[in-house]
Write a protein that holds these residues in place. Structure first.
Motif, PDB file in Angstrom:
ATOM      1  N   SER A  34      35.187  31.531  39.306  1.00  0.00           N
ATOM      2  CA  SER A  34      36.549  31.924  38.951  1.00  0.00           C
ATOM      3  C   SER A  34      36.566  32.631  37.592  1.00  0.00           C
ATOM      4  N   HIS A  35      35.817  32.097  36.643  1.00  0.00           N
ATOM      5  CA  HIS A  35      35.743  32.715  35.314  1.00  0.00           C
ATOM      6  C   HIS A  35      35.194  34.144  35.417  1.00  0.00           C
ATOM      7  N   ALA A  37      35.139  36.083  38.056  1.00  0.00           N
ATOM      8  CA  ALA A  37      36.085  36.922  38.801  1.00  0.00           C
ATOM      9  C   ALA A  37      37.221  37.395  37.892  1.00  0.00           C
ATOM     10  N   HIS A  38      37.729  36.496  37.065  1.00  0.00           N
ATOM     11  CA  HIS A  38      38.801  36.888  36.144  1.00  0.00           C
ATOM     12  C   HIS A  38      38.287  37.907  35.121  1.00  0.00           C
ATOM     13  N   GLU A  41      38.082  41.245  36.882  1.00  0.00           N
ATOM     14  CA  GLU A  41      39.427  41.809  37.051  1.00  0.00           C
ATOM     15  C   GLU A  41      39.967  42.349  35.723  1.00  0.00           C
ATOM     16  N   ARG A  76      39.883  40.075  43.592  1.00  0.00           N
ATOM     17  CA  ARG A  76      40.939  39.075  43.815  1.00  0.00           C
ATOM     18  C   ARG A  76      40.663  38.290  45.101  1.00  0.00           C
ATOM     19  N   GLU A  79      37.841  35.930  44.373  1.00  0.00           N
ATOM     20  CA  GLU A  79      38.323  34.836  43.530  1.00  0.00           C
ATOM     21  C   GLU A  79      39.092  33.810  44.348  1.00  0.00           C
ATOM     22  N   ARG A  80      39.920  34.274  45.277  1.00  0.00           N
ATOM     23  CA  ARG A  80      40.647  33.346  46.154  1.00  0.00           C
ATOM     24  C   ARG A  80      39.670  32.538  47.005  1.00  0.00           C
ATOM     25  N   SER A  82      36.688  31.706  46.255  1.00  0.00           N
ATOM     26  CA  SER A  82      35.917  30.772  45.427  1.00  0.00           C
ATOM     27  C   SER A  82      36.638  29.446  45.209  1.00  0.00           C
ATOM     28  N   HIS A  83      37.936  29.401  45.434  1.00  0.00           N
ATOM     29  CA  HIS A  83      38.696  28.165  45.242  1.00  0.00           C
ATOM     30  C   HIS A  83      38.722  27.279  46.481  1.00  0.00           C
TER      31      HIS A  83
END
Length: 185
Positions: A34-35, A37-38, A41, A76, A79-80, A82-83
């Motif tokens: 997530s880190h 991916a952010h 972005e 994005r 990232e989605r 990955s959760h």
């Protein structure tokens, strides 16, 4: 013979210890993915703004903007994914390969514009654009490495083997206590 009232709590205790270890491991990777991916972005948004500032008068401008928006959309999506603990790691890896190809293509496009006949329409110093493109690529490669570690069970840097063995030993001990005797190892 052990009764259900003894075996069920023992099984629940073992399952709980092992599940907590798995959740901790997944959370660590979820956070790392997530880190990254952010970060990707954020770099992509900055590149979009830089393209507008420096390349808006070149013929490839709309191509650049379209490509960077596609990068944002793809990251994005990753990232989605990955959760969600049940997401397919091969699916995430395939998305990252696509993202990596897109980033390299975008870098090549910028190089072509600056080396081609449109270079006179490029406004200002663009060295920081190349730096951002390099950061984009290195962050994507970092994410790819993390996913590969997850896919192949290479957690040595994150969870040493002795820690995993201690968790297994704890689960065995709990089961042994619940069954009122040591387990065979």
């Amino acid at each position: 013979m052990k009764t259900k009232s003894t075996l069920i709590p023992a099984a629940v205790a073992c399952a709980t210890v092992l599940q907590l270890a798995a959740i901790a491991s997944q959370a660590r990777y979820d956070s790392e993915l997530s880190h990254d991916a952010h970060r990707i972005e954020s770099i992509a948004h900055e590149l979009r703004d830089e393209f507008r500032s420096h390349y808006r008068h070149v013929r490839a401008y709309h191509h650049m903007q379209s490509d960077i928006l596609e990068v944002i959309s793809k990251v994005r999506h990753i990232e989605r994914l990955s959760h969600h603990p049940h997401s397919s790691l091969p699916h995430i890896a395939a998305g990252l390969r696509t993202l990596d190809r897109m980033a390299h293509d975008l870098h090549a496009l910028v190089d072509d514009v600056e080396d081609g006949r449109d270079r006179r329409y490029v406004e200002g110093d663009t060295r920081h654009v190349h730096s951002l493109l390099s950061s984009l690529n290195s962050t994507i490669h970092s994410m790819e490495s993390t996913v590969e570690e997850m896919r192949h069970g290479d957690h040595d840097d994150h969870e040493p083997e002795d820690r995993r063995e201690r968790l297994r030993d704890t689960a065995r001990e709990l089961l042994g206590i619940a069954l009122e005797g040591p387990l065979n190892r």
